[in-house]
Structures are given as structure tokens and as C-alpha cells.
Design a protein around this motif. Sequence first.
Motif, PDB file in Angstrom:
ATOM      1  N   VAL A 141     -60.631 -64.441  39.413  1.00 34.41           N
ATOM      2  CA  VAL A 141     -59.062 -63.940  39.289  1.00 34.41           C
ATOM      3  C   VAL A 141     -58.176 -65.084  38.978  1.00 34.41           C
ATOM      4  O   VAL A 141     -57.134 -64.853  38.250  1.00 34.41           O
ATOM      5  CB  VAL A 141     -58.676 -63.523  41.037  1.00 34.41           C
ATOM      6  CG1 VAL A 141     -57.100 -63.365  41.107  1.00 34.41           C
ATOM      7  CG2 VAL A 141     -59.542 -62.188  41.257  1.00 34.41           C
ATOM      8  N   MET A 142     -58.438 -66.257  39.263  1.00 34.29           N
ATOM      9  CA  MET A 142     -57.842 -67.503  39.008  1.00 34.29           C
ATOM     10  C   MET A 142     -57.871 -67.830  37.505  1.00 34.29           C
ATOM     11  O   MET A 142     -56.939 -68.135  36.902  1.00 34.29           O
ATOM     12  CB  MET A 142     -58.242 -68.718  39.947  1.00 34.29           C
ATOM     13  CG  MET A 142     -57.625 -68.546  41.504  1.00 34.29           C
ATOM     14  SD  MET A 142     -58.001 -69.980  42.145  1.00 34.29           S
ATOM     15  CE  MET A 142     -57.221 -71.422  41.479  1.00 34.29           C
ATOM     16  N   GLY A 143     -58.969 -67.733  36.871  1.00 39.11           N
ATOM     17  CA  GLY A 143     -59.040 -68.164  35.490  1.00 39.11           C
ATOM     18  C   GLY A 143     -59.014 -69.652  35.399  1.00 39.11           C
ATOM     19  O   GLY A 143     -59.300 -70.537  36.427  1.00 39.11           O
ATOM     20  N   THR A 144     -58.453 -70.296  34.364  1.00 39.89           N
ATOM     21  CA  THR A 144     -58.249 -71.547  34.248  1.00 39.89           C
ATOM     22  C   THR A 144     -56.655 -72.031  33.608  1.00 39.89           C
ATOM     23  O   THR A 144     -56.440 -72.220  32.741  1.00 39.89           O
ATOM     24  CB  THR A 144     -59.012 -72.119  33.037  1.00 39.89           C
ATOM     25  OG1 THR A 144     -58.804 -71.481  31.972  1.00 39.89           O
ATOM     26  CG2 THR A 144     -60.667 -72.027  33.566  1.00 39.89           C
ATOM     27  N   PRO A 145     -55.748 -71.687  34.867  1.00 34.67           N
ATOM     28  CA  PRO A 145     -54.515 -72.269  34.585  1.00 34.67           C
ATOM     29  C   PRO A 145     -54.166 -73.628  34.242  1.00 34.67           C
ATOM     30  O   PRO A 145     -54.882 -74.536  34.546  1.00 34.67           O
ATOM     31  CB  PRO A 145     -53.653 -71.799  35.791  1.00 34.67           C
ATOM     32  CG  PRO A 145     -54.839 -72.085  36.955  1.00 34.67           C
ATOM     33  CD  PRO A 145     -55.978 -71.553  36.317  1.00 34.67           C
TER      34      PRO A 145
END
Length: 475
Positions: free
Chosen positions: A416-420
Motif C-alpha cells: 500500500v505504501m509503495g516508495t514515496p
Amino acid sequence: MQQEVARRPSIVLVIVSAGLVLSNLDLFVVNVALPSVAADLKPHNLGDLSWILNAYAIVFAALLVVAGRLSDKISRKGGFLLGVGVFVAASAACAASTSVPMLVGFRVVQAIGAALLLPTSLGLVLGAYPPAKRFGAVRIWAVVGSAAVTVAPIVAGPLVDLSWRWVFVINLPIGLATLIAGALLLPRTEGDGGPAPDAAGSLLLTAGIVALTLALVKSGDWGWHSIRVIGLLVAAAVLVAAFLGRSAKHPSPVFEVGLLRSPAFAIATASTLVFGVGLGGMLLSAVLWVQNVWHWSPMQSGLSLLPGPALVPIWSQVAARLIPRFGPGRIVVAGSLAFAAGLVWWASAMTVEPDYVGGMLGGMALTGVGVGMVTPTLTGVAVSSLPPQRFATGSGLVNMIRQIGLTVGVALLVAVMGTPSTPAGHLDAFRTAWIVLAVLSAATALPALRLPRPKPAAAPAAAPAAAPEAAADAR
């Protein structure tokens, strides 16, 4: 000495609780150390780093029931001591690791030891206490395990300030003391014979969980529509289906379908799975937030998580006193909603600028209340419904389900977070993750509503009296 142990089951409880602290502490003590591990060993991304957590949790989950069955068959004491020994040796190897793949490999060996000692620890406790006091003893056992999981970041903070390797070195004195005390004081147990545990079924389950976890972790890099992600999800479904089919036919299955005929056991394990997803994601997200967004030190990070763990044993005792009046189902519903409210608090109140009191404290407290009410209650209800000859196996099944939930929670958080890459991106990613985890945690209330009230002769009705008495014995 053996007769003295038989008269004082609290001696057994104290010794096996030390082993329980080892296995449960290490499930999450590495969370706080992850940024330091990344700085030293330099993995490619968070997904690769997450396997330091997931490899341990997956193998731990898949082998719990096999280890429990093997110990039922041979010797609970022998299984417990072997598990502690393997765990201690693997901890030393983890501390000496020089790469992420090496560390992941030794974490797998650690998990094998933990899988041996965890179900046998509860089997030894349940075998030592008379039926009327078992639920109280189980609650203490569960509180110790829950407290170890949630206190792990606090313990890790000052250790990581020295070196991330110390989170593994600390296991050595605890483990060696447990080995010596266990060898001298634990009662001898005889196995019940029977067929060998289903090792092939365990491999199917491991492969299925690995496929699901890899699909979630890599979904951000590969895309949800990627043939690789879709293929892994299909493979996970096929492997789990094959595992369930094998379990239904094998004489000594990993997943004993007959135990699900008990409504209390079936519902408690379903609730445990769902709640574990939220718990796994919550614990990792809190550490990542304070270290990667607020840039706090490991010591500050550990202290920031203190209110949650501090409330777990308090609210476990509150829950124990309320169960006779309201039943375990309502207690679990209240706890899961409190936990979900804590995650919603973070989603609405957290800011990129550090604001502990206004942003983090309330959510940390609510999640601690939720863990204290839910985890010991579900464990007590599920395990207390088992026949004596399946104590270790059944407890392994309950904890297997929990570890699967924790693994999925970590993988789901990564997905869900990915790589911001910007502060605003971090805030949006964490908020989305917290809302998703809150919805899943609140969903724990759905199966829990159907938890039956314990019969008058069952242990939950006696929990308020039994738990303090057993705690006094343990002291």
C-alpha cells in the motif's frame, strides 16, 4: 525435583514464558533495527528489507503445527529445549551476518527454533495446570507473549543505538538461562505416539504464503496487472488449496480440520487471522514513521511506542474481569474497534512535523488497549476448547494463524505504501495504509460477534480468579 515441579505448576509457567519471550520478542525486535540494518547492509529497497521480517514469520507460521505435532508424538520437554537451543545458535549467527541474504537465511533457522519452542511451551503449561486453572494460566502465557511483541521496539531502541547486531546478541543470555532451567526443572513428558507430522503439507503452506507475500511486496514494482503478480496470486491460491486438500486426508495434518468443529476454536482462529493483519502492519508502520518521517533515533523511537505496550497487560486483566459478564465475543469486538480507532487517529492527526502528543500518543494508547483485550482473549478461548491430547498441536495452529496474519500485514503495508519520495508523499502513503489496516482490524468484530459464551464449567468463567492466583504463583 520433578515432584516439586508437579506441585508448583507456576515453575513450568515461568520457565516456558522465558522461551516465549525469546520467540515473540524476535518477531518484532528487528523492526526498530531495520533502518540501521539497511544503512549497514544496503539492500535495494524496503521490499527486500521486509524479508528479514517475513522470512522469519513465514517459516515460523508454517512449522508451528508440525513442531507441535512432533512434540505431542515424542516429548514436549525435548521439543522445547531443542527449540531454545536452535534459536540461541541462530541468534548468534544473525549477529555475525554480513549481508541481507545471509541475515534472512539465519532468520529462517531462528524461526525453526521458535516454531519448536512456542507450541511446546503452551503444551507444557496446559499439562501442568488442572482444568479449572488452565484458562488463567493461558491468559498469563498469552499476556507474556503479547507484551513481548509490543515491548520489542522499546527493548530494541537502546540496543540499536549500540549496534543492530545487539538485538540478536541479547537472546543469548536469556536463551542459555532458559536451557539450563528447563533441563533441570521442567517435568518429563511422554509422547502419545501416532503418525508422523505432515512435512509435505508444511512445505505446501510455506510455498503458498511465500507466493502471496512476494506478490504483495512486489506489486508496487511490477504492477498489480503484471503477469508475475497475477501468476504469484494464482500460485498462492493453488498451493493453499492443495494444502487444505492434503490436510483433509492426511492422518497427521498441519491443519487439523476436525478442530474447527468446535465453534469457539473456529471463530477465535478466524478472528486471530484478521486481527494479526492489522497488528503486523501497525507495528512496522509506527517504527517506519518515527524513524523515516520524523527522523527520530532508535532510542526515541522505542520510547515513543511505550504507551501501547504498557497498556496491554492492564487491559488484559480488565478483559478477564469482564468476560464472565459480557462474554468473550463482546470483549473482542470492543478491543478490535479500539485498535481500529487508534489507526484512524493516526490517519487523521499525524503531520510531517513531529507532534507526538497531538499526533501519535492517542493512537498508540488505543492500539495498546485493543491488543490487550483481543489477543489474550482469543488465545484463551481457542486453546481452552482443545482436547488435552492436542494441546501443543492446537496451540501451534492458533499461533500459526496469527503469524500468517502478521506476515500478510507487513506485506500489505509495503504494497500500500509503495516508495514515496517526498514528505507529502510519505504522509499520503501512511494515511492510506492506516485506513486500510483500520478497516481490516474492525472486521475482526464480525466473526467475534459469534463467539459462544463459555459453559459454566469451562475455564473462562473462572478466569478472573484463576489469573491472579496463577500470577501470584509465578511471582
